[in-house]
Design a protein around this motif. Structure first.
Motif, short mmCIF file in Angstrom:
data_model
loop_
_atom_site.label_atom_id
_atom_site.label_comp_id
_atom_site.label_asym_id
_atom_site.label_seq_id
_atom_site.Cartn_x
_atom_site.Cartn_y
_atom_site.Cartn_z
N PRO A 28 0.80 -1.24 0.00
CA PRO A 28 0.00 0.00 0.00
C PRO A 28 0.83 1.28 0.00
O PRO A 28 0.38 2.31 -0.49
CB PRO A 28 -0.84 -0.12 1.27
CG PRO A 28 -1.00 -1.59 1.46
CD PRO A 28 0.32 -2.18 1.03
N ASP A 29 2.06 1.22 0.53
CA ASP A 29 2.92 2.42 0.52
C ASP A 29 3.61 2.62 -0.83
O ASP A 29 4.35 3.59 -1.00
CB ASP A 29 3.95 2.37 1.65
CG ASP A 29 5.00 1.29 1.48
OD1 ASP A 29 5.00 0.54 0.48
OD2 ASP A 29 5.86 1.16 2.40
N GLY A 30 3.40 1.71 -1.77
CA GLY A 30 3.98 1.82 -3.10
C GLY A 30 5.28 1.07 -3.28
O GLY A 30 5.78 0.97 -4.40
N SER A 31 5.84 0.54 -2.21
CA SER A 31 7.08 -0.20 -2.35
C SER A 31 6.80 -1.55 -3.02
O SER A 31 5.75 -2.16 -2.82
CB SER A 31 7.78 -0.41 -1.00
OG SER A 31 6.95 -1.14 -0.11
N VAL A 32 7.74 -1.96 -3.85
CA VAL A 32 7.58 -3.20 -4.62
C VAL A 32 7.94 -4.40 -3.76
O VAL A 32 8.91 -4.37 -3.01
CB VAL A 32 8.48 -3.15 -5.87
CG1 VAL A 32 8.47 -4.47 -6.61
CG2 VAL A 32 8.04 -2.02 -6.79
N ILE A 33 7.15 -5.44 -3.88
CA ILE A 33 7.40 -6.70 -3.19
C ILE A 33 8.33 -7.52 -4.08
O ILE A 33 7.99 -7.83 -5.21
CB ILE A 33 6.11 -7.46 -2.90
CG1 ILE A 33 5.22 -6.63 -1.97
CG2 ILE A 33 6.40 -8.84 -2.31
CD1 ILE A 33 3.82 -7.17 -1.81
N GLU A 34 9.49 -7.84 -3.57
CA GLU A 34 10.46 -8.63 -4.33
C GLU A 34 9.99 -10.07 -4.39
O GLU A 34 9.62 -10.65 -3.38
CB GLU A 34 11.84 -8.56 -3.68
CG GLU A 34 12.38 -7.18 -3.54
CD GLU A 34 12.80 -6.54 -4.85
OE1 GLU A 34 13.07 -7.27 -5.81
OE2 GLU A 34 12.84 -5.31 -4.90
N GLU A 35 9.98 -10.66 -5.58
CA GLU A 35 9.56 -12.06 -5.72
C GLU A 35 10.67 -12.86 -6.32
O GLU A 35 11.46 -12.44 -7.06
CB GLU A 35 8.32 -12.14 -6.59
CG GLU A 35 7.19 -11.47 -5.88
CD GLU A 35 5.86 -12.14 -6.11
OE1 GLU A 35 5.83 -13.25 -6.67
OE2 GLU A 35 4.88 -11.57 -5.70
#
Length: 107
Positions: free
Chosen positions: A100-107
């Motif tokens: 929600p804060d815009g940070s990307v989730i690393e996958e």
């Protein structure tokens, strides 16, 4: 945090807007092959249930989009049915998961 292209960063902003506006716990944005963008939150009605990504893909397709370059989703998982819809139209379309804060989730 992963480095995003300017176009993907724009999708993050749009997905965050949909997330905040709808209060549905999800937000998504897609970019079609012409560069047009569509955003949506999840839909939870008695007669219709869509994830945010399904809603964004639906909005784009119903507006004449013929394919997708990419998508950003907030509050969704890798098994979101919207990914299947996105890839049914454009198998090569990228999907970015963000918080929600815009940070990307690393996958």
């Amino acid at each position: 945090m992963a480095e995003l292209s300017a176009e993907d960063a724009k999708l993050v902003v749009l997905a965050r807007g949909a997330f905040g506006r709808t209060g549905s716990g999800q937000g998504a944005a897609v970019r079609d092959l012409d560069g047009r963008t569509y955003s949506a939150g999840a839909v939870a009605l008695k007669s219709l249930t869509l994830t945010a990504l399904q809603a964004a893909v639906s909005a784009a397709i119903s507006s004449g989009a013929e394919g997708f370059e990419g998508a950003v989703v907030i509050g969704a998982s890798a098994d979101d049915q919207g990914i299947a819809a996105l890839h049914e139209v454009s198998a090569q379309a990228s999907v970015v998961f963000a918080r929600p804060d815009g940070s990307v989730i690393e996958e």
